[in-house]
Design a protein around this motif. Structure first.
Motif, PDB file in Angstrom:
ATOM      1  N   ALA A  11       0.605  -1.370   0.033  1.00 15.62           N
ATOM      2  CA  ALA A  11       0.076  -0.193   0.015  1.00 15.62           C
ATOM      3  C   ALA A  11       0.800   1.345   0.136  1.00 15.62           C
ATOM      4  O   ALA A  11       0.648   2.067  -0.598  1.00 15.62           O
ATOM      5  N   LYS A  12       1.938   1.342   0.824  1.00  8.93           N
ATOM      6  CA  LYS A  12       3.079   2.536   0.866  1.00  8.93           C
ATOM      7  C   LYS A  12       3.482   2.664  -0.679  1.00  8.93           C
ATOM      8  O   LYS A  12       3.722   3.667  -1.028  1.00  8.93           O
ATOM      9  N   LYS A  13       3.973   1.327  -1.262  1.00 11.27           N
ATOM     10  CA  LYS A  13       4.432   1.731  -2.564  1.00 11.27           C
ATOM     11  C   LYS A  13       3.611   2.355  -3.535  1.00 11.27           C
ATOM     12  O   LYS A  13       3.911   3.061  -4.376  1.00 11.27           O
ATOM     13  N   LEU A  14       2.250   1.916  -3.409  1.00 12.36           N
ATOM     14  CA  LEU A  14       1.139   2.553  -4.448  1.00 12.36           C
ATOM     15  C   LEU A  14       1.058   3.794  -4.006  1.00 12.36           C
ATOM     16  O   LEU A  14       0.861   4.568  -5.200  1.00 12.36           O
ATOM     17  N   MET A  15       0.901   4.139  -2.940  1.00 12.23           N
ATOM     18  CA  MET A  15       0.571   5.635  -2.456  1.00 12.23           C
ATOM     19  C   MET A  15       1.958   6.439  -2.840  1.00 12.23           C
ATOM     20  O   MET A  15       1.530   7.620  -3.679  1.00 12.23           O
TER      21      MET A  15
END
Length: 87
Positions: A11-15
């Motif tokens: 999720a952090k990578k996507l954000m």
């Protein structure tokens, strides 16, 4: 690592990709604006979208004729229809 930690990292990578404005986000926004502007230009010229289904051989003939005349398909089809309706 736990399964939840892996999900958080994803999720952090996507954000981060969304915040940085990767190429996919930028291109999609600009393509939408161009289409909208083109629709406004077409409407100002009195043009109306008109979709038809034609035989493949007829389409090839139209494409060849458009190439020979050096015009786009919209112009060619409008000319051919106008001449056909005038007869």
């Amino acid at each position: 690592m736990k399964k939840t930690d892996l999900a958080k990292n994803d999720a952090k990578k996507l954000m981060n990709k969304m915040v940085q404005g990767g190429p996919s986000f930028g291109n999609a926004a600009s393509a939408g604006v161009d289409k909208r502007e083109q629709r406004k230009r077409d409407q100002a010229l009195g043009l109306v979208p008109f979709a038809v289904k034609l035989n493949g051989d007829l389409v090839k003939r139209l494409q060849t004729l458009a190439t020979e005349r050096g015009v786009d398909m919209n112009t060619l089809v409008a000319d051919v229809l106008a001449k056909g309706l005038d007869n």
